[in-house]
Design a protein around this motif. Structure first.
Motif, PDB file in Angstrom:
ATOM      1  N   GLY A  41      51.889   3.176  32.160  1.00 36.08           N
ATOM      2  CA  GLY A  41      50.501   2.928  32.558  1.00 36.08           C
ATOM      3  C   GLY A  41      49.560   4.010  32.052  1.00 36.08           C
ATOM      4  N   GLU A  42      49.993   5.275  32.147  1.00 37.47           N
ATOM      5  CA  GLU A  42      49.179   6.380  31.643  1.00 37.47           C
ATOM      6  C   GLU A  42      48.988   6.263  30.139  1.00 37.47           C
ATOM      7  N   LEU A  43      50.053   5.909  29.433  1.00 35.47           N
ATOM      8  CA  LEU A  43      49.962   5.743  27.984  1.00 35.47           C
ATOM      9  C   LEU A  43      48.957   4.651  27.634  1.00 35.47           C
ATOM     10  N   GLN A  44      48.987   3.529  28.352  1.00 42.12           N
ATOM     11  CA  GLN A  44      48.050   2.433  28.082  1.00 42.12           C
ATOM     12  C   GLN A  44      46.602   2.885  28.295  1.00 42.12           C
ATOM     13  N   SER A  45      46.376   3.629  29.374  1.00 45.04           N
ATOM     14  CA  SER A  45      45.036   4.112  29.693  1.00 45.04           C
ATOM     15  C   SER A  45      44.524   5.079  28.625  1.00 45.04           C
ATOM     16  N   VAL A  46      45.358   6.027  28.231  1.00 45.77           N
ATOM     17  CA  VAL A  46      44.961   7.011  27.223  1.00 45.77           C
ATOM     18  C   VAL A  46      44.806   6.335  25.862  1.00 45.77           C
ATOM     19  N   LYS A  47      45.704   5.415  25.544  1.00 48.21           N
ATOM     20  CA  LYS A  47      45.646   4.692  24.267  1.00 48.21           C
ATOM     21  C   LYS A  47      44.341   3.904  24.155  1.00 48.21           C
ATOM     22  N   ALA A  48      43.902   3.307  25.264  1.00 54.95           N
ATOM     23  CA  ALA A  48      42.649   2.547  25.263  1.00 54.95           C
ATOM     24  C   ALA A  48      41.459   3.459  24.975  1.00 54.95           C
ATOM     25  N   ALA A  49      41.548   4.711  25.413  1.00 52.47           N
ATOM     26  CA  ALA A  49      40.446   5.647  25.229  1.00 52.47           C
ATOM     27  C   ALA A  49      40.423   6.297  23.847  1.00 52.47           C
ATOM     28  N   VAL A  50      41.591   6.624  23.299  1.00 51.08           N
ATOM     29  CA  VAL A  50      41.619   7.397  22.048  1.00 51.08           C
ATOM     30  C   VAL A  50      42.297   6.701  20.876  1.00 51.08           C
ATOM     31  N   GLY A  51      43.052   5.653  21.128  1.00 50.35           N
ATOM     32  CA  GLY A  51      43.781   4.974  20.055  1.00 50.35           C
ATOM     33  C   GLY A  51      45.193   5.517  19.918  1.00 50.35           C
ATOM     34  N   LEU A  52      46.125   4.654  19.606  1.00 49.67           N
ATOM     35  CA  LEU A  52      47.542   5.015  19.542  1.00 49.67           C
ATOM     36  C   LEU A  52      47.825   6.081  18.484  1.00 49.67           C
ATOM     37  N   ASN A  53      47.265   5.922  17.294  1.00 53.31           N
ATOM     38  CA  ASN A  53      47.577   6.846  16.202  1.00 53.31           C
ATOM     39  C   ASN A  53      47.082   8.266  16.475  1.00 53.31           C
ATOM     40  N   ASN A  54      46.019   8.410  17.268  1.00 58.77           N
ATOM     41  CA  ASN A  54      45.509   9.743  17.603  1.00 58.77           C
ATOM     42  C   ASN A  54      46.441  10.488  18.560  1.00 58.77           C
ATOM     43  N   LEU A  55      47.316   9.758  19.241  1.00 56.80           N
ATOM     44  CA  LEU A  55      48.251  10.377  20.184  1.00 56.80           C
ATOM     45  C   LEU A  55      49.472  10.970  19.502  1.00 56.80           C
ATOM     46  N   ILE A  56      49.707  10.578  18.273  1.00 53.11           N
ATOM     47  CA  ILE A  56      50.927  10.988  17.571  1.00 53.11           C
ATOM     48  C   ILE A  56      50.658  12.216  16.708  1.00 53.11           C
ATOM     49  N   ASN A  57      51.528  13.214  16.845  1.00 56.22           N
ATOM     50  CA  ASN A  57      51.431  14.437  16.057  1.00 56.22           C
ATOM     51  C   ASN A  57      52.315  14.313  14.817  1.00 56.22           C
ATOM     52  N   PRO A  58      51.724  14.120  13.641  1.00 57.14           N
ATOM     53  CA  PRO A  58      52.540  13.960  12.432  1.00 57.14           C
ATOM     54  C   PRO A  58      53.269  15.243  12.018  1.00 57.14           C
ATOM     55  N   LYS A  59      52.894  16.390  12.617  1.00 56.21           N
ATOM     56  CA  LYS A  59      53.560  17.661  12.292  1.00 56.21           C
ATOM     57  C   LYS A  59      54.770  17.921  13.183  1.00 56.21           C
ATOM     58  N   SER A  60      55.009  17.022  14.130  1.00 58.15           N
ATOM     59  CA  SER A  60      56.147  17.173  15.040  1.00 58.15           C
ATOM     60  C   SER A  60      57.464  17.054  14.268  1.00 58.15           C
ATOM     61  N   LYS A  61      58.461  17.828  14.701  1.00 58.49           N
ATOM     62  CA  LYS A  61      59.777  17.765  14.054  1.00 58.49           C
ATOM     63  C   LYS A  61      60.374  16.365  14.170  1.00 58.49           C
ATOM     64  N   ASP A  62      60.173  15.740  15.334  1.00 60.66           N
ATOM     65  CA  ASP A  62      60.740  14.405  15.554  1.00 60.66           C
ATOM     66  C   ASP A  62      60.025  13.322  14.753  1.00 60.66           C
ATOM     67  N   TYR A  63      58.800  13.580  14.293  1.00 62.14           N
ATOM     68  CA  TYR A  63      58.040  12.594  13.526  1.00 62.14           C
ATOM     69  C   TYR A  63      58.811  12.186  12.275  1.00 62.14           C
ATOM     70  N   SER A  64      59.261  13.171  11.523  1.00 63.06           N
ATOM     71  CA  SER A  64      60.003  12.845  10.298  1.00 63.06           C
ATOM     72  C   SER A  64      61.442  12.439  10.614  1.00 63.06           C
ATOM     73  N   LYS A  65      62.014  13.040  11.664  1.00 59.83           N
ATOM     74  CA  LYS A  65      63.384  12.706  12.033  1.00 59.83           C
ATOM     75  C   LYS A  65      63.510  11.230  12.428  1.00 59.83           C
TER      76      LYS A  65
END
Length: 111
Positions: A41-65
């Motif tokens: 529910g929190e993810l849906q609320s935040v996603k509605a405000a900022v957009g899904l792609n803005n929540l993702i950190n492309p520099k995260s180690k797990d991003y490429s993994k």
């Protein structure tokens, strides 16, 4: 005002966000993403405000993994975010239905 700061203690911008609200004597709740991620529910609320792609950190180690750069399906990206809190860009600051990602005091002032 009901401020929630989702972040990690070692994140420089999360520390700056906490300091911003402390200096103005605004109460907030800190949620450590390493211990507890966002609920669905929190993810849906935040996603509605900022957009899904803005929540993702492309520099995260797990991003490429997790090959997130090759995954474009929003539902799959959401599921990966829910199961891997290390993928979030931080801090996520939430005030009811409003939310920001990163250190953005100019928006917080309008709250």
């Amino acid at each position: 005002m009901n401020i929630q700061i989702f972040g990690v203690k070692k994140c420089f911008d999360t520390g700056k966000a906490e300091r911003y609200f402390k200096e103005r004597r605004i109460k907030y709740q800190f949620i450590d993403l390493k211990i507890k991620g966002l609920s669905k529910g929190e993810l849906q609320s935040v996603k509605a405000a900022v957009g899904l792609n803005n929540l993702i950190n492309p520099k995260s180690k797990d991003y490429s993994k997790l090959n997130l750069d090759k995954i474009t399906t929003p539902a799959v990206r959401e599921e990966l975010l829910l199961n891997n809190p290390s993928l979030y860009a931080t801090p996520i600051v939430r005030n009811g239905k409003q939310a920001t990602v990163g250190y953005v005091p100019e928006i917080w002032e309008t709250w």
